[in-house]
Design a protein around this motif. Sequence first.
Motif, mmCIF file in Angstrom:
data_model
loop_
_atom_site.group_PDB
_atom_site.id
_atom_site.type_symbol
_atom_site.label_atom_id
_atom_site.label_comp_id
_atom_site.label_asym_id
_atom_site.label_seq_id
_atom_site.Cartn_x
_atom_site.Cartn_y
_atom_site.Cartn_z
ATOM 1 N N ILE A 91 0.861 -1.179 0.000
ATOM 2 C CA ILE A 91 0.000 0.000 0.000
ATOM 3 C C ILE A 91 0.895 1.225 0.000
ATOM 4 C CG2 ILE A 91 -1.684 1.334 1.295
ATOM 5 C CD1 ILE A 91 -2.867 -1.218 2.307
ATOM 6 N N LYS A 92 0.572 2.163 -0.885
ATOM 7 C CA LYS A 92 1.384 3.369 -1.001
ATOM 8 C C LYS A 92 0.475 4.587 -1.053
ATOM 9 C CE LYS A 92 5.177 5.287 -3.279
ATOM 10 N NZ LYS A 92 6.380 5.319 -3.778
ATOM 11 N N GLU A 93 0.899 5.662 -0.413
ATOM 12 C CA GLU A 93 0.158 6.914 -0.438
ATOM 13 C C GLU A 93 0.539 7.681 -1.697
ATOM 14 O OE1 GLU A 93 -0.369 10.910 2.317
ATOM 15 O OE2 GLU A 93 0.876 9.272 3.010
ATOM 16 N N GLY A 94 -0.454 8.278 -2.338
ATOM 17 C CA GLY A 94 -0.185 9.019 -3.556
ATOM 18 C C GLY A 94 -1.078 10.237 -3.686
ATOM 19 N N ILE A 95 -0.979 10.881 -4.838
ATOM 20 C CA ILE A 95 -1.781 12.069 -5.126
ATOM 21 C C ILE A 95 -2.708 11.725 -6.285
ATOM 22 C CG2 ILE A 95 -1.705 14.450 -5.892
ATOM 23 C CD1 ILE A 95 0.129 14.811 -3.770
ATOM 24 N N TRP A 141 -4.837 6.413 -1.665
ATOM 25 C CA TRP A 141 -4.035 5.244 -1.323
ATOM 26 C C TRP A 141 -4.093 4.272 -2.488
ATOM 27 C CZ3 TRP A 141 -1.225 5.651 3.009
ATOM 28 C CH2 TRP A 141 -1.618 6.628 3.915
ATOM 29 N N GLU A 142 -2.988 3.613 -2.751
ATOM 30 C CA GLU A 142 -2.889 2.700 -3.891
ATOM 31 C C GLU A 142 -2.421 1.332 -3.418
ATOM 32 O OE1 GLU A 142 0.060 4.565 -6.320
ATOM 33 O OE2 GLU A 142 -1.302 6.147 -6.990
ATOM 34 N N VAL A 143 -3.038 0.292 -3.951
ATOM 35 C CA VAL A 143 -2.542 -1.072 -3.770
ATOM 36 C C VAL A 143 -1.731 -1.376 -5.014
ATOM 37 C CG1 VAL A 143 -3.148 -3.493 -3.500
ATOM 38 C CG2 VAL A 143 -4.535 -1.751 -2.396
ATOM 39 N N THR A 152 -0.055 -0.188 -10.241
ATOM 40 C CA THR A 152 -1.238 0.015 -9.417
ATOM 41 C C THR A 152 -2.375 -0.895 -9.877
ATOM 42 O OG1 THR A 152 -0.602 2.312 -9.097
ATOM 43 C CG2 THR A 152 -2.880 1.744 -8.607
ATOM 44 N N VAL A 153 -3.001 -1.595 -8.896
ATOM 45 C CA VAL A 153 -4.139 -2.460 -9.205
ATOM 46 C C VAL A 153 -5.435 -1.941 -8.586
ATOM 47 C CG1 VAL A 153 -2.794 -4.546 -9.578
ATOM 48 C CG2 VAL A 153 -3.578 -3.994 -7.284
ATOM 49 N N PHE A 154 -5.346 -1.028 -7.596
ATOM 50 C CA PHE A 154 -6.540 -0.490 -6.947
ATOM 51 C C PHE A 154 -6.187 0.839 -6.299
ATOM 52 C CE2 PHE A 154 -9.301 -0.012 -3.229
ATOM 53 C CZ PHE A 154 -10.545 -0.140 -3.813
ATOM 54 N N THR A 155 -7.125 1.798 -6.337
ATOM 55 C CA THR A 155 -6.929 3.081 -5.658
ATOM 56 C C THR A 155 -8.187 3.443 -4.885
ATOM 57 O OG1 THR A 155 -7.756 4.382 -7.511
ATOM 58 C CG2 THR A 155 -5.391 3.964 -7.455
ATOM 59 N N SER A 156 -8.014 4.171 -3.773
ATOM 60 C CA SER A 156 -9.137 4.639 -2.967
ATOM 61 C C SER A 156 -8.658 5.784 -2.086
ATOM 62 C CB SER A 156 -9.678 3.505 -2.100
ATOM 63 O OG SER A 156 -10.719 3.971 -1.264
ATOM 64 N N LYS A 164 -7.967 4.468 3.384
ATOM 65 C CA LYS A 164 -6.866 3.528 3.597
ATOM 66 C C LYS A 164 -7.375 2.171 4.074
ATOM 67 C CE LYS A 164 -2.430 2.971 5.869
ATOM 68 N NZ LYS A 164 -1.463 3.497 6.824
ATOM 69 N N ASN A 165 -8.430 2.171 4.900
ATOM 70 C CA ASN A 165 -8.976 0.903 5.387
ATOM 71 C C ASN A 165 -9.518 0.053 4.238
ATOM 72 O OD1 ASN A 165 -8.398 1.536 8.052
ATOM 73 N ND2 ASN A 165 -10.345 2.581 8.334
ATOM 74 N N ARG A 166 -10.140 0.688 3.268
ATOM 75 C CA ARG A 166 -10.642 -0.036 2.099
ATOM 76 C C ARG A 166 -9.496 -0.656 1.311
ATOM 77 N NH1 ARG A 166 -13.837 -3.291 -0.182
ATOM 78 N NH2 ARG A 166 -14.410 -2.831 -2.298
ATOM 79 N N CYS A 167 -8.390 0.072 1.183
ATOM 80 C CA CYS A 167 -7.214 -0.472 0.488
ATOM 81 C C CYS A 167 -6.639 -1.673 1.233
ATOM 82 C CB CYS A 167 -6.147 0.603 0.325
ATOM 83 S SG CYS A 167 -6.447 1.684 -1.070
ATOM 84 N N GLU A 168 -6.640 -1.630 2.556
ATOM 85 C CA GLU A 168 -6.141 -2.765 3.343
ATOM 86 C C GLU A 168 -7.014 -3.994 3.136
ATOM 87 O OE1 GLU A 168 -5.971 -1.140 7.267
ATOM 88 O OE2 GLU A 168 -4.059 -0.129 6.904
#
Length: 71
Positions: free
Chosen positions: A7-11, A19-21, A39-43, A46-50
């Motif tokens: 998981i990585k934080e982005g703009i 947040w990006e998976v 990247t396969v998912f963004t939101s 952060k909890n949704r990305c986890e």
Amino acid sequence: MAKEYRIKEGIGQYWNKRWEVQEKYFYYENGKRVTSWHTVFTSTDKNRCEEVMKRYQTVPRKDYRMPFIEW
């Protein structure tokens, strides 16, 4: 071989925090192995990305590549 995720934080597109998976992959360039992430998912949550990352790690993904067809 198990796939590796992070998981990585982005703009985002409108300069908002997201947040990006990301999934790890590799390719060969000039005979050398190069490792990278895509990247396969963004939101924005952060909890949704986890949750999505846990699902990616436990449920195997389908292989959508075309099978070799012999005529």
